[in-house]
Design an enzyme around this catalytic site. Structure first.
Site, PDB file in Angstrom:
ATOM      1  N   LYS A 160     -16.040 102.154 -51.998  1.00 27.58           N
ATOM      2  CA  LYS A 160     -16.936 103.085 -52.697  1.00 27.58           C
ATOM      3  C   LYS A 160     -17.568 104.119 -51.772  1.00 27.58           C
ATOM      4  O   LYS A 160     -17.795 105.249 -52.184  1.00 27.58           O
ATOM      5  CB  LYS A 160     -17.979 102.374 -53.554  1.00 27.58           C
ATOM      6  CG  LYS A 160     -18.962 101.516 -52.826  1.00 27.58           C
ATOM      7  CD  LYS A 160     -19.864 100.807 -53.808  1.00 27.58           C
ATOM      8  CE  LYS A 160     -20.898  99.927 -53.119  1.00 27.58           C
ATOM      9  NZ  LYS A 160     -20.518  99.316 -51.843  1.00 27.58           N
TER      10      LYS A 160
ATOM     11  N   ARG B 194     -29.207  97.121 -55.502  1.00 27.99           N
ATOM     12  CA  ARG B 194     -28.394  95.953 -55.180  1.00 27.99           C
ATOM     13  C   ARG B 194     -28.891  94.702 -55.889  1.00 27.99           C
ATOM     14  O   ARG B 194     -28.328  93.635 -55.703  1.00 27.99           O
ATOM     15  CB  ARG B 194     -28.423  95.726 -53.684  1.00 27.99           C
ATOM     16  CG  ARG B 194     -27.106  96.033 -52.993  1.00 27.99           C
ATOM     17  CD  ARG B 194     -27.293  95.787 -51.527  1.00 27.99           C
ATOM     18  NE  ARG B 194     -26.074  95.646 -50.803  1.00 27.99           N
ATOM     19  CZ  ARG B 194     -25.401  96.636 -50.237  1.00 27.99           C
ATOM     20  NH1 ARG B 194     -25.797  97.865 -50.383  1.00 27.99           N
ATOM     21  NH2 ARG B 194     -24.321  96.379 -49.535  1.00 27.99           N
TER      22      ARG B 194
ATOM     23  N   ARG C 203     -11.173  97.784 -41.588  1.00 27.26           N
ATOM     24  CA  ARG C 203     -12.171  98.846 -41.648  1.00 27.26           C
ATOM     25  C   ARG C 203     -12.751  99.189 -40.272  1.00 27.26           C
ATOM     26  O   ARG C 203     -13.085  98.305 -39.486  1.00 27.26           O
ATOM     27  CB  ARG C 203     -13.286  98.398 -42.588  1.00 27.26           C
ATOM     28  CG  ARG C 203     -14.374  99.415 -42.781  1.00 27.26           C
ATOM     29  CD  ARG C 203     -14.987  99.248 -44.123  1.00 27.26           C
ATOM     30  NE  ARG C 203     -16.076  98.288 -44.096  1.00 27.26           N
ATOM     31  CZ  ARG C 203     -17.102  98.348 -44.927  1.00 27.26           C
ATOM     32  NH1 ARG C 203     -17.166  99.290 -45.838  1.00 27.26           N
ATOM     33  NH2 ARG C 203     -18.048  97.448 -44.880  1.00 27.26           N
TER      34      ARG C 203
ATOM     35  N   ARG D 199     -17.395  97.122 -37.810  1.00 20.68           N
ATOM     36  CA  ARG D 199     -18.814  96.871 -38.046  1.00 20.68           C
ATOM     37  C   ARG D 199     -19.092  95.391 -37.849  1.00 20.68           C
ATOM     38  O   ARG D 199     -18.309  94.561 -38.287  1.00 20.68           O
ATOM     39  CB  ARG D 199     -19.142  97.263 -39.490  1.00 20.68           C
ATOM     40  CG  ARG D 199     -20.068  98.447 -39.576  1.00 20.68           C
ATOM     41  CD  ARG D 199     -20.204  98.924 -40.979  1.00 20.68           C
ATOM     42  NE  ARG D 199     -20.796  97.922 -41.866  1.00 20.68           N
ATOM     43  CZ  ARG D 199     -20.995  98.125 -43.169  1.00 20.68           C
ATOM     44  NH1 ARG D 199     -20.643  99.271 -43.715  1.00 20.68           N
ATOM     45  NH2 ARG D 199     -21.523  97.192 -43.926  1.00 20.68           N
TER      46      ARG D 199
ATOM     47  N   ARG E 213     -21.870  88.486 -47.317  1.00 16.63           N
ATOM     48  CA  ARG E 213     -22.132  89.691 -48.113  1.00 16.63           C
ATOM     49  C   ARG E 213     -21.477  89.592 -49.492  1.00 16.63           C
ATOM     50  O   ARG E 213     -22.040  90.035 -50.492  1.00 16.63           O
ATOM     51  CB  ARG E 213     -21.631  90.928 -47.376  1.00 16.63           C
ATOM     52  CG  ARG E 213     -22.647  91.383 -46.333  1.00 16.63           C
ATOM     53  CD  ARG E 213     -22.075  92.340 -45.325  1.00 16.63           C
ATOM     54  NE  ARG E 213     -21.466  93.509 -45.884  1.00 16.63           N
ATOM     55  CZ  ARG E 213     -20.342  94.067 -45.435  1.00 16.63           C
ATOM     56  NH1 ARG E 213     -19.725  93.535 -44.410  1.00 16.63           N
ATOM     57  NH2 ARG E 213     -19.870  95.142 -45.994  1.00 16.63           N
TER      58      ARG E 213
END
Ligand code: ADP
Length: 222
Positions: A13, A88, A122, A155, A166
Protein backbone atom coordinates in the site's frame (compact mmCIF):
# COMPACT_ATOMS: atom_id res chain seq x y z
CA UNK A 1 -10.34 13.71 -2.19
CA UNK A 2 -9.63 12.46 1.32
CA UNK A 3 -8.63 8.82 0.93
CA UNK A 4 -7.60 6.08 3.25
CA UNK A 5 -5.46 3.08 2.24
CA UNK A 6 -5.91 -0.08 4.31
CA UNK A 7 -4.19 -3.44 4.00
CA UNK A 8 -1.89 -5.85 5.73
CA UNK A 9 1.77 -5.02 6.18
CA UNK A 10 3.71 -5.67 2.96
CA UNK A 11 0.69 -5.75 0.69
CA UNK A 12 2.28 -2.81 -1.12
CA UNK A 13 0.00 0.00 0.00
CA UNK A 14 2.92 2.38 0.59
CA UNK A 15 4.03 1.81 -3.01
CA UNK A 16 0.51 2.32 -4.38
CA UNK A 17 0.12 5.43 -2.23
CA UNK A 18 3.33 6.88 -3.69
CA UNK A 19 2.04 6.25 -7.22
CA UNK A 20 -1.45 7.61 -6.53
CA UNK A 21 -0.08 10.70 -4.86
CA UNK A 22 1.57 11.65 -8.17
CA UNK A 23 -1.49 10.71 -10.21
CA UNK A 24 -3.96 12.61 -8.04
CA UNK A 25 -1.73 15.48 -6.96
CA UNK A 26 -2.43 15.11 -3.25
CA UNK A 27 0.02 14.35 -0.42
CA UNK A 28 0.76 10.86 0.87
CA UNK A 29 0.69 10.75 4.65
CA UNK A 30 2.37 7.67 6.12
CA UNK A 31 2.38 7.49 9.91
CA UNK A 32 5.11 4.81 9.77
CA UNK A 33 7.31 7.24 7.84
CA UNK A 34 6.53 10.12 10.22
CA UNK A 35 7.40 7.92 13.19
CA UNK A 36 10.68 6.76 11.63
CA UNK A 37 11.56 10.44 11.10
CA UNK A 38 10.92 11.12 14.78
CA UNK A 39 13.12 8.14 15.68
CA UNK A 40 15.95 9.40 13.47
CA UNK A 41 16.03 12.67 15.45
CA UNK A 42 17.19 10.67 18.44
CA UNK A 43 14.81 12.49 20.81
CA UNK A 44 13.53 10.92 24.01
CA UNK A 45 10.14 10.45 22.36
CA UNK A 46 11.93 8.87 19.38
CA UNK A 47 13.63 6.33 21.64
CA UNK A 48 10.27 5.34 23.10
CA UNK A 49 8.68 5.03 19.68
CA UNK A 50 11.60 3.01 18.33
CA UNK A 51 11.22 0.37 21.00
CA UNK A 52 7.54 -0.12 20.21
CA UNK A 53 8.11 -0.21 16.44
CA UNK A 54 10.87 -2.78 16.74
CA UNK A 55 8.55 -5.00 18.71
CA UNK A 56 5.89 -4.55 16.03
CA UNK A 57 3.42 -3.06 18.52
CA UNK A 58 1.24 0.04 18.11
CA UNK A 59 2.52 3.45 19.15
CA UNK A 60 0.06 5.08 21.64
CA UNK A 61 -2.98 6.69 20.01
CA UNK A 62 -2.32 10.15 21.59
CA UNK A 63 1.05 10.42 19.85
CA UNK A 64 -0.38 9.35 16.49
CA UNK A 65 -3.45 11.59 16.68
CA UNK A 66 -1.27 14.58 17.53
CA UNK A 67 0.91 13.90 14.47
CA UNK A 68 -2.10 13.46 12.19
CA UNK A 69 -3.88 16.56 13.48
CA UNK A 70 -0.86 18.70 12.72
CA UNK A 71 -0.29 17.14 9.32
CA UNK A 72 -3.80 17.20 7.84
CA UNK A 73 -4.35 20.83 8.76
CA UNK A 74 -1.34 21.93 6.71
CA UNK A 75 -1.93 23.91 3.55
CA UNK A 76 -1.02 21.18 1.06
CA UNK A 77 -3.82 18.98 2.46
CA UNK A 78 -6.69 21.32 1.62
CA UNK A 79 -7.61 19.45 -1.60
CA UNK A 80 -7.23 16.06 0.04
CA UNK A 81 -4.66 13.47 1.02
CA UNK A 82 -3.92 9.76 1.17
CA UNK A 83 -3.67 8.28 4.66
CA UNK A 84 -1.45 5.20 4.78
CA UNK A 85 -0.95 3.27 8.03
CA UNK A 86 -3.55 5.30 9.92
CA UNK A 87 -5.99 4.55 11.48
CA UNK A 88 -4.75 1.23 12.81
CA UNK A 89 -7.47 0.51 15.38
CA UNK A 90 -11.08 1.45 16.02
CA UNK A 91 -10.27 4.23 18.52
CA UNK A 92 -8.02 5.94 16.00
CA UNK A 93 -10.74 5.58 13.36
CA UNK A 94 -13.31 7.20 15.64
CA UNK A 95 -10.97 10.04 16.48
CA UNK A 96 -10.29 10.56 12.79
CA UNK A 97 -14.05 10.93 12.21
CA UNK A 98 -14.04 13.84 14.65
CA UNK A 99 -11.24 15.52 12.73
CA UNK A 100 -12.35 15.14 9.13
CA UNK A 101 -14.59 13.23 6.70
CA UNK A 102 -13.02 10.46 4.64
CA UNK A 103 -14.42 9.98 1.14
CA UNK A 104 -13.23 6.49 0.23
CA UNK A 105 -11.35 3.63 1.87
CA UNK A 106 -9.30 1.42 -0.46
CA UNK A 107 -8.61 -2.01 0.97
CA UNK A 108 -5.55 -3.49 -0.78
CA UNK A 109 -5.36 -7.27 -0.96
CA UNK A 110 -3.09 -9.90 -2.48
CA UNK A 111 -2.77 -13.70 -2.31
CA UNK A 112 -0.77 -15.05 0.66
CA UNK A 113 2.16 -16.19 -1.46
CA UNK A 114 2.43 -12.73 -3.03
CA UNK A 115 2.50 -11.10 0.42
CA UNK A 116 5.21 -13.48 1.67
CA UNK A 117 7.31 -12.84 -1.44
CA UNK A 118 6.93 -9.07 -0.99
CA UNK A 119 7.90 -9.30 2.69
CA UNK A 120 11.11 -11.17 2.10
CA UNK A 121 12.55 -8.82 -0.49
CA UNK A 122 11.54 -5.39 0.76
CA UNK A 123 14.26 -2.72 0.96
CA UNK A 124 14.17 0.84 2.25
CA UNK A 125 16.52 3.79 1.76
CA UNK A 126 18.27 4.54 5.05
CA UNK A 127 18.21 8.28 4.20
CA UNK A 128 14.92 9.20 2.48
CA UNK A 129 12.83 6.08 3.27
CA UNK A 130 11.97 5.42 -0.40
CA UNK A 131 10.84 1.82 -0.85
CA UNK A 132 12.36 -0.76 -3.20
CA UNK A 133 12.25 -4.51 -3.67
CA UNK A 134 14.85 -7.17 -4.51
CA UNK A 135 12.69 -8.62 -7.30
CA UNK A 136 9.76 -6.16 -7.64
CA UNK A 137 10.59 -2.46 -7.78
CA UNK A 138 14.37 -2.85 -8.18
CA UNK A 139 16.76 0.06 -7.80
CA UNK A 140 18.78 0.98 -10.91
CA UNK A 141 21.99 0.19 -9.03
CA UNK A 142 22.00 -2.60 -6.47
CA UNK A 143 21.94 -1.36 -2.88
CA UNK A 144 21.64 2.31 -3.89
CA UNK A 145 18.53 4.54 -3.70
CA UNK A 146 17.35 5.91 -7.08
CA UNK A 147 16.01 9.04 -5.41
CA UNK A 148 18.88 10.24 -3.25
CA UNK A 149 21.82 7.82 -3.61
CA UNK A 150 21.39 6.62 -0.02
CA UNK A 151 22.12 3.08 1.13
CA UNK A 152 19.29 0.52 0.86
CA UNK A 153 18.66 -1.89 3.70
CA UNK A 154 16.07 -4.25 5.11
CA UNK A 155 13.83 -2.58 7.68
CA UNK A 156 14.54 -3.97 11.14
CA UNK A 157 10.87 -4.64 11.77
CA UNK A 158 10.71 -6.70 8.53
CA UNK A 159 12.88 -9.45 10.02
CA UNK A 160 10.73 -12.62 10.01
CA UNK A 161 10.28 -12.86 13.82
CA UNK A 162 9.25 -9.19 14.03
CA UNK A 163 7.13 -9.26 10.92
CA UNK A 164 4.99 -12.02 12.43
CA UNK A 165 4.13 -9.76 15.39
CA UNK A 166 3.05 -6.98 13.02
CA UNK A 167 0.80 -9.43 11.19
CA UNK A 168 -0.79 -10.54 14.48
CA UNK A 169 -1.41 -6.93 15.49
CA UNK A 170 -2.89 -6.20 12.07
CA UNK A 171 -5.31 -9.13 12.31
CA UNK A 172 -6.40 -8.28 15.82
CA UNK A 173 -6.58 -4.48 15.78
CA UNK A 174 -6.60 -3.17 12.22
CA UNK A 175 -8.53 -5.78 10.20
CA UNK A 176 -11.82 -4.97 12.05
CA UNK A 177 -11.67 -1.55 10.37
CA UNK A 178 -12.55 -3.24 7.08
CA UNK A 179 -16.05 -3.94 8.42
CA UNK A 180 -16.16 -0.60 10.20
CA UNK A 181 -15.77 1.27 6.89
CA UNK A 182 -17.83 -1.21 4.90
CA UNK A 183 -20.81 -0.51 7.18
CA UNK A 184 -20.40 3.16 6.33
CA UNK A 185 -20.43 2.36 2.61
CA UNK A 186 -16.94 3.75 2.10
CA UNK A 187 -15.00 0.57 1.33
CA UNK A 188 -13.72 -0.71 -1.99
CA UNK A 189 -11.52 -3.79 -2.46
CA UNK A 190 -8.39 -3.51 -4.59
CA UNK A 191 -6.81 -6.88 -5.39
CA UNK A 192 -3.35 -6.68 -6.95
CA UNK A 193 -1.41 -9.88 -7.62
CA UNK A 194 1.33 -8.62 -9.87
CA UNK A 195 4.65 -6.79 -9.50
CA UNK A 196 4.10 -3.05 -9.62
CA UNK A 197 6.47 -2.33 -12.50
CA UNK A 198 4.30 -4.39 -14.87
CA UNK A 199 0.95 -2.90 -13.94
CA UNK A 200 1.60 0.65 -12.75
CA UNK A 201 -0.62 2.29 -15.42
CA UNK A 202 -3.41 -0.22 -14.89
CA UNK A 203 -3.44 0.50 -11.15
CA UNK A 204 -3.58 4.26 -11.72
CA UNK A 205 -6.33 4.02 -14.36
CA UNK A 206 -8.56 1.63 -12.41
CA UNK A 207 -8.32 3.63 -9.19
CA UNK A 208 -8.85 6.94 -10.97
CA UNK A 209 -11.85 5.64 -12.95
CA UNK A 210 -13.39 4.42 -9.73
CA UNK A 211 -12.78 7.67 -7.84
CA UNK A 212 -14.21 9.68 -10.74
CA UNK A 213 -17.36 7.53 -10.64
CA UNK A 214 -16.77 5.89 -14.06
CA UNK A 215 -16.85 2.40 -12.48
CA UNK A 216 -18.56 0.95 -9.39
CA UNK A 217 -15.81 -1.49 -8.40
CA UNK A 218 -12.12 -2.01 -9.04
CA UNK A 219 -11.47 -5.17 -11.07
CA UNK A 220 -8.82 -7.55 -9.81
CA UNK A 221 -5.42 -6.76 -11.32
CA UNK A 222 -3.38 -9.87 -12.22
P1 ADP B 1 3.70 -1.41 7.54
O1 ADP B 1 2.56 -0.73 6.83
O2 ADP B 1 4.62 -2.08 6.60
O3 ADP B 1 3.27 -2.29 8.65
P2 ADP B 1 4.41 1.19 8.69
O4 ADP B 1 5.61 1.86 8.15
O5 ADP B 1 3.07 1.69 8.32
O6 ADP B 1 4.58 -0.33 8.27
O7 ADP B 1 4.48 1.15 10.30
C1 ADP B 1 5.60 0.69 11.00
C2 ADP B 1 5.33 0.71 12.50
O8 ADP B 1 5.00 2.05 12.93
C3 ADP B 1 4.14 -0.11 12.98
O9 ADP B 1 4.49 -1.47 13.16
C4 ADP B 1 3.78 0.58 14.30
O10 ADP B 1 4.67 0.22 15.34
C5 ADP B 1 4.03 2.05 13.98
N1 ADP B 1 2.80 2.75 13.51
C6 ADP B 1 2.60 3.25 12.26
N2 ADP B 1 1.38 3.82 12.16
C7 ADP B 1 0.79 3.66 13.36
C8 ADP B 1 -0.49 4.01 13.89
N3 ADP B 1 -1.44 4.62 13.14
N4 ADP B 1 -0.75 3.69 15.18
C9 ADP B 1 0.16 3.08 15.95
N5 ADP B 1 1.37 2.69 15.52
C10 ADP B 1 1.70 2.98 14.24
Amino acid sequence: MRLLFLGMPNVGKGTYATIMKEALGIPHISTGEMLREEVSKGSELGERINKIMLEGGLVPDEIIIELIKKRITQDDCKDGFILDGFPRNEDQAKQLQELTEIRKVLHFKADDEVIIERASGRLMCSDCQAGFHKTGKRPKEEGVCDECGGELMQREDDRPDRFQKRLDVYREKTAPLIDFYDRQGLLVEVVINKGIDEIRDKVVTSIKDYLEGKTDTIEEIR
